[in-house]
Design an enzyme around this catalytic site. Structure first.
Site, mmCIF file in Angstrom:
data_model
loop_
_atom_site.group_PDB
_atom_site.id
_atom_site.type_symbol
_atom_site.label_atom_id
_atom_site.label_comp_id
_atom_site.label_asym_id
_atom_site.label_seq_id
_atom_site.Cartn_x
_atom_site.Cartn_y
_atom_site.Cartn_z
ATOM 1 N N HIS A 23 58.134 9.631 35.375
ATOM 2 C CA HIS A 23 57.602 10.255 36.586
ATOM 3 C C HIS A 23 56.114 10.522 36.414
ATOM 4 O O HIS A 23 55.671 10.969 35.370
ATOM 5 C CB HIS A 23 58.336 11.571 36.869
ATOM 6 C CG HIS A 23 58.066 12.099 38.242
ATOM 7 N ND1 HIS A 23 58.811 11.731 39.339
ATOM 8 C CD2 HIS A 23 57.115 12.936 38.703
ATOM 9 C CE1 HIS A 23 58.342 12.326 40.415
ATOM 10 N NE2 HIS A 23 57.309 13.074 40.064
ATOM 11 N N ASP B 226 63.641 22.347 46.519
ATOM 12 C CA ASP B 226 62.330 21.704 46.364
ATOM 13 C C ASP B 226 61.855 21.094 47.674
ATOM 14 O O ASP B 226 60.672 21.136 48.004
ATOM 15 C CB ASP B 226 62.369 20.613 45.288
ATOM 16 C CG ASP B 226 60.997 19.967 45.103
ATOM 17 O OD1 ASP B 226 60.065 20.683 44.727
ATOM 18 O OD2 ASP B 226 60.856 18.767 45.382
ATOM 19 N N ARG C 262 54.467 24.214 50.561
ATOM 20 C CA ARG C 262 53.303 24.221 49.661
ATOM 21 C C ARG C 262 52.220 23.293 50.169
ATOM 22 O O ARG C 262 51.024 23.590 50.084
ATOM 23 C CB ARG C 262 53.731 23.809 48.246
ATOM 24 C CG ARG C 262 54.522 24.893 47.528
ATOM 25 C CD ARG C 262 55.159 24.348 46.274
ATOM 26 N NE ARG C 262 54.158 23.819 45.370
ATOM 27 C CZ ARG C 262 54.371 22.837 44.499
ATOM 28 N NH1 ARG C 262 55.575 22.298 44.394
ATOM 29 N NH2 ARG C 262 53.398 22.406 43.728
ATOM 30 N N SER D 202 59.129 21.868 40.288
ATOM 31 C CA SER D 202 59.413 20.876 41.329
ATOM 32 C C SER D 202 59.787 19.529 40.699
ATOM 33 O O SER D 202 60.801 18.907 41.054
ATOM 34 C CB SER D 202 58.169 20.733 42.226
ATOM 35 O OG SER D 202 58.251 19.600 43.046
ATOM 36 N N LYS E 182 63.962 17.964 39.866
ATOM 37 C CA LYS E 182 64.420 16.688 40.441
ATOM 38 C C LYS E 182 64.867 15.715 39.358
ATOM 39 O O LYS E 182 65.848 14.989 39.522
ATOM 40 C CB LYS E 182 63.294 16.071 41.292
ATOM 41 C CG LYS E 182 63.186 16.733 42.658
ATOM 42 C CD LYS E 182 62.049 16.155 43.480
ATOM 43 C CE LYS E 182 60.718 16.628 42.983
ATOM 44 N NZ LYS E 182 59.590 16.399 43.885
HETATM 45 N N1 URA Z 1 55.099 15.976 42.644
HETATM 46 C C1 URA Z 1 56.205 16.736 42.864
HETATM 47 O O1 URA Z 1 57.310 16.215 42.975
HETATM 48 N N2 URA Z 1 56.066 18.060 42.957
HETATM 49 C C2 URA Z 1 54.888 18.688 42.851
HETATM 50 O O2 URA Z 1 54.829 19.903 42.934
HETATM 51 C C3 URA Z 1 53.734 17.898 42.626
HETATM 52 C C4 URA Z 1 53.885 16.536 42.523
#
Ligand code: URA
Ligand code: CA
Length: 442
Positions: free
Chosen positions: A82, A161, A168, A183, A187
């Protein structure tokens, strides 16, 4: 629980209890806490921060706010990668097929473009017919059969999220280590990843602009993942210029195919090999990074990586022949050069601004409901440190609406700073962060 008390507690700088954090995550997921209270608490967290216990607790509660995927049927260690998001940063489309060709099982949940950054899902969908939605059993079957699949978040993964991220984005609370870390890692845990390799960007196009803040974010994520029992590591990599030369959806697909065909290379390939080799180590295929890179390189040279990308596109309903003939990808009607305004050296780039130029041409969304134009974007003709002459192209715009050219040219000429002196070149990889600690590479 009275949310006002929780907001006041965090506002005054105190640590929240596990019960308070659970109420926050659940209330965000089920909609029972109004947006204004969620937003106030997010801002308080932004200013006051969270300690390691609170951040881990928030991550776990966000993960538990929805379903958790079970990938055990795939067998072996599923590895996920990621990135915190960048410009011209299509490492996924390069390294996922290469890692799969080396025997890794890559079950990847990707995101859409966010702000100035591009998203892998939007890039894949720019390939005619290619879909990023599928049921979990089909996802598992595809990874079993061809070693890789890249899909979007399903509805029931991390609903907390989903709600918090949307807020956000519009309340100035994206840039916070505990909020970003929770966040992303919530995931990854919910999507069932067995091992996690993170690419934390740093520089003018990154969420975190300073190296120290980027390392802090990397450490926070590695700590949470380790606490959750996952093999995890992060590289902090440079985002002071677009990573590849192409910025835009089909443009980035084309660059990935060019790389996998051996026609292109550069920093995008180099960072893909750094990350991909660590994925191979994480799932036990390579003994060390050097062996991982050698395996990735041989999958590149034999064409096995390109074959995997073609297989993945076809399995997801797309036209795999784009891998043999990139001209089958959607093309923009107009190409316009952005001339250098003076002689000198390319000294600095405002990479966020470059990302926003591509977004303005239609490569990204200003609002959630905006429709992306897959073919538009820009191709960089220079990199940091290059000598240029006035009038020489800095970049080439690919656009379908000619009237957008003038403003894009002006914004790019401002974003790409030309100076008299040749600048020191930034490294590609700044640091490696593992459970054992931080290793700075500069
Ligand atoms: N990517 C995400 O999934 N969450 C964040 O807070 C920032 C980047
Ligand atoms: Ca990206």
């Amino acid at each position: 629980m009275n949310m006002v008390d929780v907001i006041l507690k965090k506002r005054s700088g105190q640590a929240l209890s596990a019960e308070e954090i659970r109420a926050f995550a659940r209330g965000a997921a089920d909609g029972s806490i109004p947006d204004y209270q969620l937003a106030a608490l997010l801002m308080a967290i932004c200013w006051r921060g969270m300690d390691a216990r609170e951040t881990t607790c928030l991550t776990m509660e966000m993960m538990r706010s929805g379903g958790v995927m079970d990938l055990s049927a795939i067998g072996g260690i599923c590895v996920d990668k990621h990135s915190t998001g960048g410009v011209g940063d299509t490492t996924t489309l390069v390294l996922v097929p290469l890692a799969a060709a080396c025997g890794a099982k890559v079950a990847k949940i990707s995101g859409r473009g966010l702000g100035h950054t591009g998203g892998t899902l939007d890039k894949l969908e720019s390939i005619p017919g290619c879909s990023v939605e599928m049921e979990q059993d089909q996802f598992i079957k595809q990874v079993q059969q061809i070693g890789c699949a890249v899909i979007g978040q399903t509805h029931d993964l991390c609903p907390a999220d989903k709600a918090l991220y949307a807020l956000r984005d519009v309340t100035g609370t994206v840039e916070s280590v505990p909020l970003i870390a929770s966040s992303i890692i919530s995931k990854k845990l919910a999507s069932g990843a067995g091992a996690i390799v993170l690419d934390v960007k740093t520089g003018s196009g990154a969420l975190m602009h300073t190296l120290d803040a980027s390392i802090e974010l990397a450490q926070a994520m590695v700590d949470i993942g380790t606490h959750a029992g996952k093999p995890i590591l992060a590289l902090v990599t440079g985002m002071d210029q677009p990573l590849g030369t192409h910025v835009g959806n089909t443009l980035e697909v084309k660059e990935a195919i060019d790389i996998l065909s051996g026609r292109a290379g550069g920093d995008l390939l180099a960072v893909s090999l750094e990350l991909g080799s660590r994925m191979l180590v994480a799932c036990g295929i390579a003994a060390d990074v050097g062996e991982g890179k050698a395996r990735m390189r041989s999958a590149l040279e034999s064409g096995a990586g390109l074959a995997r990308l073609r297989a993945m596109i076809e399995a997801q309903g797309g036209d795999g022949s784009v891998c043999d003939d990139v001209s089958r990808l959607p093309q923009a009607r107009f190409h316009v050069e952005v001339p250098a305004p003076r002689d000198g050296f390319v000294a600095r780039m405002d990479t966020t601004a470059i990302g926003f130029v591509a977004q303005g041409l239609g490569a990204g969304r200003r609002q959630k409901s905006d429709v992306i134009d897959p073919a538009v974007g820009l191709v960089m003709d220079v990199r940091l440190g290059d000598a240029v002459r006035a009038g020489q192209p800095l970049a080439t715009l690919h656009l379908n609406r000619q009237e957008l050219a003038q403003e894009a040219i002006a914004r790019l000429q401002e974003a790409i700073v030309i100076a008299e002196e040749k600048p020191a070149l930034p490294p590609l990889v700044y640091a490696s962060v593992t459970p054992q600690g931080v290793e700075r590479m500069m």
